[in-house]
Design an enzyme around this catalytic site. Structure first.
Site, PDB file in Angstrom:
ATOM      1  N   ASP A 136      -6.891  -1.378  -5.108  1.00  0.00           N
ATOM      2  CA  ASP A 136      -7.616  -0.633  -4.072  1.00  0.00           C
ATOM      3  C   ASP A 136      -8.744   0.263  -5.306  1.00  0.00           C
ATOM      4  O   ASP A 136     -10.047   0.119  -5.054  1.00  0.00           O
ATOM      5  CB  ASP A 136      -7.118  -0.177  -2.838  1.00  0.00           C
ATOM      6  CG  ASP A 136      -6.949  -1.486  -1.706  1.00  0.00           C
ATOM      7  OD1 ASP A 136      -7.285  -2.377  -2.067  1.00  0.00           O
ATOM      8  OD2 ASP A 136      -5.557  -0.776  -1.260  1.00  0.00           O
TER       9      ASP A 136
ATOM     10  N   ASP B  81       0.786  -0.833   0.173  1.00  0.00           N
ATOM     11  CA  ASP B  81      -0.075   0.063  -0.191  1.00  0.00           C
ATOM     12  C   ASP B  81       0.765   1.162  -0.103  1.00  0.00           C
ATOM     13  O   ASP B  81       1.993   1.098   0.632  1.00  0.00           O
ATOM     14  CB  ASP B  81      -1.193  -0.081   1.242  1.00  0.00           C
ATOM     15  CG  ASP B  81      -2.245  -0.834   1.089  1.00  0.00           C
ATOM     16  OD1 ASP B  81      -2.287  -0.955  -0.050  1.00  0.00           O
ATOM     17  OD2 ASP B  81      -2.812  -1.257   2.199  1.00  0.00           O
TER      18      ASP B  81
END
Length: 160
Positions: A135, A117
């Site tokens: 995402d 991330d």
């Protein structure tokens, strides 16, 4: 399902996976862990690893459980994509983005044991969860499917 609709969906999936993995490669090879690079007063690159799913939930399932769950979700969304009429372009785009994003995160989890991330929205006293392009693709895809359902509902309501 038409070949053209299938081709476009596959190209979108390939683009989502490729762009996601390329950006993650750049982040992993070019940033230190927990390094933050401010881009705007509210947006930064921030390298971290997510061992669960959204907001690190279900990390207790560990890799095997999360991989199995992701494969099941990809299978279900693929079924929905395959059975959706080709003229439902918005929904088909949404399904393709969800599949591409899920595959991008599945690759990370399978090869690395975590998901990379790196996008952080923040204010001086608040920050949102760190996330990645996969995402973004998943969230955008879900939004497109909801939008298409609303459009279809309004069409059916005005026709009936």
């Amino acid at each position: 399902m038409s070949q053209r609709a299938t081709l476009w969906s596959v190209l979108i999936i390939v683009f989502a996976v490729t762009s996601d993995q390329y950006i993650k490669f750049l982040v992993e090879s070019g940033m230190d862990y927990n390094q933050q690079i401010d881009l705007l007063p509210f947006l930064a690159l921030y390298r971290t690893h997510n061992e669960g799913i959204a907001f690190s939930m279900l990390s207790w399932l560990h890799d095997g459980g999360l991989i199995a769950m992701t494969v099941a979700v990809i299978g279900f969304v693929s079924y929905l994509w395959w059975t959706t009429a080709p003229e439902r372009v918005i929904s088909r785009l949404g399904f393709a983005l969800i599949i591409g994003g899920a595959l991008g995160n599945l690759i990370d989890r399978s090869l690395l044991g975590y998901v990379v991330d790196y996008i952080l929205f923040h204010l001086p006293n608040w920050s949102f969860a760190v996330f990645n392009m996969a995402d973004v693709y998943i969230t955008t895809g879900a939004g497109l499917i909801i939008l298409d359902e609303i459009i279809q509902w309004k069409r059916a309501r005005s026709a009936g």
